[in-house]
Write a protein that holds these residues in place. Structure first.
Motif, PDB file in Angstrom:
ATOM      1  N   PRO A  17      47.063  37.127  35.116  1.00  0.00           N
ATOM      2  CA  PRO A  17      46.227  36.771  36.280  1.00  0.00           C
ATOM      3  C   PRO A  17      46.992  35.963  37.326  1.00  0.00           C
ATOM      4  O   PRO A  17      46.634  34.820  37.609  1.00  0.00           O
ATOM      5  CB  PRO A  17      45.122  35.938  35.631  1.00  0.00           C
ATOM      6  N   VAL A  18      48.000  36.575  37.950  1.00  0.00           N
ATOM      7  CA  VAL A  18      48.878  35.842  38.879  1.00  0.00           C
ATOM      8  C   VAL A  18      48.084  35.148  39.985  1.00  0.00           C
ATOM      9  O   VAL A  18      47.317  35.793  40.707  1.00  0.00           O
ATOM     10  CB  VAL A  18      49.900  36.792  39.526  1.00  0.00           C
ATOM     11  N   ALA A  19      48.280  33.859  40.103  1.00  0.00           N
ATOM     12  CA  ALA A  19      47.717  33.075  41.212  1.00  0.00           C
ATOM     13  C   ALA A  19      46.212  33.271  41.353  1.00  0.00           C
ATOM     14  O   ALA A  19      45.683  33.275  42.471  1.00  0.00           O
ATOM     15  CB  ALA A  19      48.437  33.413  42.519  1.00  0.00           C
ATOM     16  N   GLY A  51      43.833  31.412  40.987  1.00  0.00           N
ATOM     17  CA  GLY A  51      43.137  30.321  41.666  1.00  0.00           C
ATOM     18  C   GLY A  51      43.261  30.353  43.170  1.00  0.00           C
ATOM     19  O   GLY A  51      42.546  29.630  43.871  1.00  0.00           O
ATOM     20  N   ALA A  52      44.132  31.216  43.697  1.00  0.00           N
ATOM     21  CA  ALA A  52      44.464  31.120  45.121  1.00  0.00           C
ATOM     22  C   ALA A  52      43.424  31.732  46.048  1.00  0.00           C
ATOM     23  O   ALA A  52      43.212  31.240  47.150  1.00  0.00           O
ATOM     24  CB  ALA A  52      45.834  31.742  45.376  1.00  0.00           C
ATOM     25  N   THR A  53      42.785  32.836  45.620  1.00  0.00           N
ATOM     26  CA  THR A  53      41.842  33.495  46.533  1.00  0.00           C
ATOM     27  C   THR A  53      40.626  34.031  45.768  1.00  0.00           C
ATOM     28  O   THR A  53      40.698  34.339  44.576  1.00  0.00           O
ATOM     29  CB  THR A  53      42.488  34.696  47.288  1.00  0.00           C
ATOM     30  N   THR A  54      39.535  34.155  46.477  1.00  0.00           N
ATOM     31  CA  THR A  54      38.302  34.707  45.915  1.00  0.00           C
ATOM     32  C   THR A  54      38.509  36.141  45.437  1.00  0.00           C
ATOM     33  O   THR A  54      37.956  36.551  44.417  1.00  0.00           O
ATOM     34  CB  THR A  54      37.201  34.687  46.999  1.00  0.00           C
ATOM     35  N   PHE A  55      39.313  36.909  46.183  1.00  0.00           N
ATOM     36  CA  PHE A  55      39.559  38.301  45.843  1.00  0.00           C
ATOM     37  C   PHE A  55      40.156  38.421  44.440  1.00  0.00           C
ATOM     38  O   PHE A  55      39.752  39.284  43.644  1.00  0.00           O
ATOM     39  CB  PHE A  55      40.510  38.900  46.886  1.00  0.00           C
ATOM     40  N   ARG A  56      41.109  37.531  44.116  1.00  0.00           N
ATOM     41  CA  ARG A  56      41.725  37.560  42.793  1.00  0.00           C
ATOM     42  C   ARG A  56      40.738  37.147  41.691  1.00  0.00           C
ATOM     43  O   ARG A  56      40.783  37.659  40.566  1.00  0.00           O
ATOM     44  CB  ARG A  56      42.940  36.620  42.761  1.00  0.00           C
ATOM     45  N   GLN A  57      39.869  36.197  42.008  1.00  0.00           N
ATOM     46  CA  GLN A  57      38.904  35.760  41.003  1.00  0.00           C
ATOM     47  C   GLN A  57      37.902  36.867  40.680  1.00  0.00           C
ATOM     48  O   GLN A  57      37.596  37.125  39.507  1.00  0.00           O
ATOM     49  CB  GLN A  57      38.203  34.480  41.478  1.00  0.00           C
ATOM     50  N   THR A  58      37.436  37.537  41.724  1.00  0.00           N
ATOM     51  CA  THR A  58      36.477  38.626  41.511  1.00  0.00           C
ATOM     52  C   THR A  58      37.122  39.760  40.722  1.00  0.00           C
ATOM     53  O   THR A  58      36.524  40.298  39.777  1.00  0.00           O
ATOM     54  CB  THR A  58      35.985  39.150  42.874  1.00  0.00           C
ATOM     55  N   LEU A  59      38.340  40.110  41.096  1.00  0.00           N
ATOM     56  CA  LEU A  59      39.058  41.168  40.383  1.00  0.00           C
ATOM     57  C   LEU A  59      39.300  40.770  38.924  1.00  0.00           C
ATOM     58  O   LEU A  59      39.124  41.585  38.002  1.00  0.00           O
ATOM     59  CB  LEU A  59      40.385  41.446  41.099  1.00  0.00           C
ATOM     60  N   SER A  60      39.665  39.516  38.702  1.00  0.00           N
ATOM     61  CA  SER A  60      39.917  39.055  37.333  1.00  0.00           C
ATOM     62  C   SER A  60      38.658  39.128  36.488  1.00  0.00           C
ATOM     63  O   SER A  60      38.712  39.522  35.312  1.00  0.00           O
ATOM     64  CB  SER A  60      40.464  37.618  37.360  1.00  0.00           C
ATOM     65  N   GLU A  61      37.538  38.763  37.073  1.00  0.00           N
ATOM     66  CA  GLU A  61      36.276  38.853  36.320  1.00  0.00           C
ATOM     67  C   GLU A  61      35.969  40.291  35.919  1.00  0.00           C
ATOM     68  O   GLU A  61      35.526  40.558  34.797  1.00  0.00           O
ATOM     69  CB  GLU A  61      35.123  38.271  37.144  1.00  0.00           C
ATOM     70  N   ARG A  62      36.222  41.233  36.843  1.00  0.00           N
ATOM     71  CA  ARG A  62      36.008  42.641  36.507  1.00  0.00           C
ATOM     72  C   ARG A  62      36.909  43.073  35.347  1.00  0.00           C
ATOM     73  O   ARG A  62      36.491  43.800  34.440  1.00  0.00           O
ATOM     74  CB  ARG A  62      36.282  43.549  37.705  1.00  0.00           C
ATOM     75  N   LEU A  63      38.145  42.633  35.371  1.00  0.00           N
ATOM     76  CA  LEU A  63      39.107  43.061  34.351  1.00  0.00           C
ATOM     77  C   LEU A  63      38.824  42.404  33.000  1.00  0.00           C
ATOM     78  O   LEU A  63      38.954  43.041  31.947  1.00  0.00           O
ATOM     79  CB  LEU A  63      40.536  42.760  34.813  1.00  0.00           C
ATOM     80  N   LEU A  64      38.418  41.135  33.027  1.00  0.00           N
ATOM     81  CA  LEU A  64      38.132  40.443  31.762  1.00  0.00           C
ATOM     82  C   LEU A  64      37.016  41.132  30.983  1.00  0.00           C
ATOM     83  O   LEU A  64      36.960  41.039  29.749  1.00  0.00           O
ATOM     84  CB  LEU A  64      37.761  38.983  32.034  1.00  0.00           C
ATOM     85  N   ARG A  91      49.083  25.711  43.407  1.00  0.00           N
ATOM     86  CA  ARG A  91      48.919  26.332  44.713  1.00  0.00           C
ATOM     87  C   ARG A  91      49.827  27.536  44.676  1.00  0.00           C
ATOM     88  O   ARG A  91      51.030  27.423  44.545  1.00  0.00           O
ATOM     89  CB  ARG A  91      49.277  25.422  45.886  1.00  0.00           C
ATOM     90  N   GLY A  92      49.190  28.692  44.756  1.00  0.00           N
ATOM     91  CA  GLY A  92      49.980  29.909  44.708  1.00  0.00           C
ATOM     92  C   GLY A  92      50.411  30.240  43.298  1.00  0.00           C
ATOM     93  O   GLY A  92      49.650  30.040  42.340  1.00  0.00           O
ATOM     94  N   VAL A  93      51.621  30.721  43.159  1.00  0.00           N
ATOM     95  CA  VAL A  93      52.040  31.316  41.906  1.00  0.00           C
ATOM     96  C   VAL A  93      52.680  30.328  40.942  1.00  0.00           C
ATOM     97  O   VAL A  93      52.923  30.658  39.798  1.00  0.00           O
ATOM     98  CB  VAL A  93      53.020  32.476  42.148  1.00  0.00           C
ATOM     99  N   ASP A  94      52.998  29.122  41.416  1.00  0.00           N
ATOM    100  CA  ASP A  94      53.658  28.179  40.523  1.00  0.00           C
ATOM    101  C   ASP A  94      52.649  27.170  39.997  1.00  0.00           C
ATOM    102  O   ASP A  94      51.772  26.710  40.694  1.00  0.00           O
ATOM    103  CB  ASP A  94      54.788  27.461  41.259  1.00  0.00           C
ATOM    104  N   SER A  95      52.812  26.836  38.755  1.00  0.00           N
ATOM    105  CA  SER A  95      51.853  25.939  38.136  1.00  0.00           C
ATOM    106  C   SER A  95      52.279  24.500  38.324  1.00  0.00           C
ATOM    107  O   SER A  95      53.448  24.166  38.285  1.00  0.00           O
ATOM    108  CB  SER A  95      51.782  26.229  36.641  1.00  0.00           C
ATOM    109  N   THR A  96      51.344  23.618  38.540  1.00  0.00           N
ATOM    110  CA  THR A  96      51.668  22.199  38.620  1.00  0.00           C
ATOM    111  C   THR A  96      51.009  21.402  37.496  1.00  0.00           C
ATOM    112  O   THR A  96      51.188  20.208  37.401  1.00  0.00           O
ATOM    113  CB  THR A  96      51.255  21.619  39.984  1.00  0.00           C
ATOM    114  N   ALA A  97      50.233  22.053  36.634  1.00  0.00           N
ATOM    115  CA  ALA A  97      49.653  21.362  35.488  1.00  0.00           C
ATOM    116  C   ALA A  97      50.592  21.535  34.294  1.00  0.00           C
ATOM    117  O   ALA A  97      51.233  22.564  34.136  1.00  0.00           O
ATOM    118  CB  ALA A  97      48.288  21.941  35.159  1.00  0.00           C
TER     119      ALA A  97
END
Lengths: 266, 266, 266
Positions: free
Chosen positions: C95-97, C99-112, C137-143
């Motif tokens: 699930p690359v990035a 957290g960055a955009t709504t589009f990715r979150q919606t797509l990820s939910e469909r795939l999960l 922020r973006g593709v690199d993790s800070t946690a």
């Protein structure tokens, strides 16, 4: 065909710096452009139906590879192939994994109607196009080059084109005259898109040379010779790729003629 | 401009790790991301109109390159450029082969309306944008940087932006102040997408520095200096690419200031 | 889990040469295919909704990465994931990035919804999927991986899948059993798409091995071990990439078992 024909073909590429329009798959775009630059050609990668016809008409040759097809790319490919046929621009067709899906077979049939100058594929791709049963799964061939030779000759005869079938040995045929090339290295199948880059390199050679059969053989000989050289000191596919690009760049017509191993079969 | 300005500009990139939103061509995506990571920036490559506006608003700078355009990519580019203009995010425009097709010219006109901070191209691309006759065919320029200098100054003045025109020598101008940079290596035109990676690197420098003219010059100087270094031992384009990424990663502000050759023309 | 489990898992990949269907981002396609070839798998990169269902059904495993999503790619991803679920083909979700955009979150939910076998991401991606606040922020993790461990366990439990969370240390969990892996090199975050290539490598390992937890750990161990080796002599990200591909190719089951540092947490 003498080794002089091979060295002349490479000299002509060096002298002409042919502009090669490539519509290829996403995996191969960067490595293909770099291979063309290394051998002395000028690559242009573009695919949109909005502009391909305009560009193919400017190019010295066209190379179409269906590795990662889509409906939008298919329209660009058809427009470019149509333009090539209309403007008598030589073009190469690379039917990646054509046996794998119906979508690829349908697209390939549309493209074959525009009479490619050369078809470059592995044994199972050539066998699929020839109407025989390909036994490859996906992009790697599992049929031997010898088994598939009849298919290559039949396809070349039917399509009035040159067929370049690559594998452990390479076969080049126009349906009447057949050549076999030796060389390469066992690491080559372990590196992605070398075959795609080779197809575009064939396009550079047929752009710069009138005798398309020897031009095709010369392009294959460049990869066979530099692949052999690159494999000598490579520790794996990473260092092999670096050495191959360097060797393509350094390859001279004389060293190509000296190292190529070409057999005229008929 | 002193060599201190160049070293400060690189120090600021290292300190800021700017997030660079890249909409670039398929050939350049991997090499551009790697160049940005090597120089100390954080790349993000995404292009879909469904998400670019949301992302450009988060980014520190934007870089748009039209190398492999399509209608869908064009919508993403326009949305991102519009967002950059609206949020005062600095952005770089790279008009690859703009002279080659009508589609690229129309797309470029749409993008120029969103006032790029920097335009980075070769001589024929800059001349085409300036309304002069470009003589390039495809992606490689055939006009000399000197011949095209007037076009660069005119374009910068008309667009109120910085123009970075790269070739054997590089020119950077904001229309009033002009700089010339020396360096690089004869192998650089034999490797694909170095110019595309440079455009994104300019975006990293204008993200991390307020003086956009010296920031742009510093980005070009990084490639001129590391290109020169990489060329010293390279046996061809394969080993050159490896050495260039290593050199970009190792480049310190002090070594940049010591090796850059910058001439202030006006 | 013993080191024998890791060496057996790699032996099984070498013996099976699993065919891995990858739908990945444009940046990662070439490097992912090369990593799969180096480790002994057979990659196939294709994405069009016109053909993915037909192909996923042939493949030994599927790997989906949303790094450069679009509406058309999303349809291909959903069709492939649906086919994988229907045919019980193991698959990996990256699930690359997200957290960055709504589009990715919606797509990820469909795939999960199509129950991936393994989710591979960095800490902020895993935390976003788990419903916690990602701070990347973006593709690199800070946690840090430790902070995100609870999220990984919760996500694995809720999705009934394996979660592989990579960072300075790697965590593999099925919600009940947790493993920690050490290794890698500081240069790895300075090279693009290594994580994407790792996700596809996990797909190769779960294709060739029935115990998916140890197979996932073995894939991560391959990158941790070869990354450590590649970093030893690398002068920067350019030479690191070359050395990593060579090391993946040369890696033997015995050397993997000898060099892997794996800790069973629970």
């Amino acid at each position: 065909m003498t080794s002089n024909a091979l060295s002349d073909a490479l000299s002509n590429v060096h002298a002409a710096t042919p502009l090669i329009h490539c519509i290829t798959n996403f995996v191969a775009m960067n490595s293909t452009a770099n291979a063309l630059l290394a051998i002395g050609a000028s690559p242009a990668m573009l695919h949109a139906v909005e502009e391909v016809a305009e560009f193919t008409a400017l190019a010295d040759a066209l190379s179409i590879n269906i590795g990662t097809p889509s409906s939008t790319f298919a329209e660009g490919m058809v427009s470019a192939a149509h333009t090539a046929a209309r403007t008598a621009t030589p073009w190469v067709f690379d039917p990646v994994a054509v046996g794998a899906t119906t979508f690829r077979q349908t697209l390939s049939e549309r493209l074959l109607a525009f009479t490619p100058t050369v078809i470059r594929g592995n044994a199972s791709e050539i066998m699929t196009l020839a109407g025989l049963t390909g036994r490859g799964r996906g992009v790697d061939s599992t049929a031997s080059a010898d088994e598939a030779m009849d298919a290559a000759i039949a396809l070349a005869g039917r399509q009035h084109c040159i067929v370049a079938m690559t594998g452990e040995h390479d076969i080049v045929t126009d349906g009447r005259k057949h050549l076999r090339l030796y060389g390469g290295h066992a690491l080559m199948p372990r590196i992605t898109t070398l075959g795609c880059a080779l197809s575009a390199t064939v396009a550079a050679f047929i752009a710069a040379n009138d005798d398309h059969l020897s031009a095709t053989a010369a392009a294959l000989a460049c990869f066979a010779v530099t692949g052999e050289q690159a494999g000598r000191d490579a520790a794996g596919p990473g260092s092999f790729q670096v050495a191959l690009l360097d060797a393509l760049y350094q390859l001279t017509p004389a060293s190509l003629a000296g190292a190529a191993r070409l057999e005229v079969l008929a």
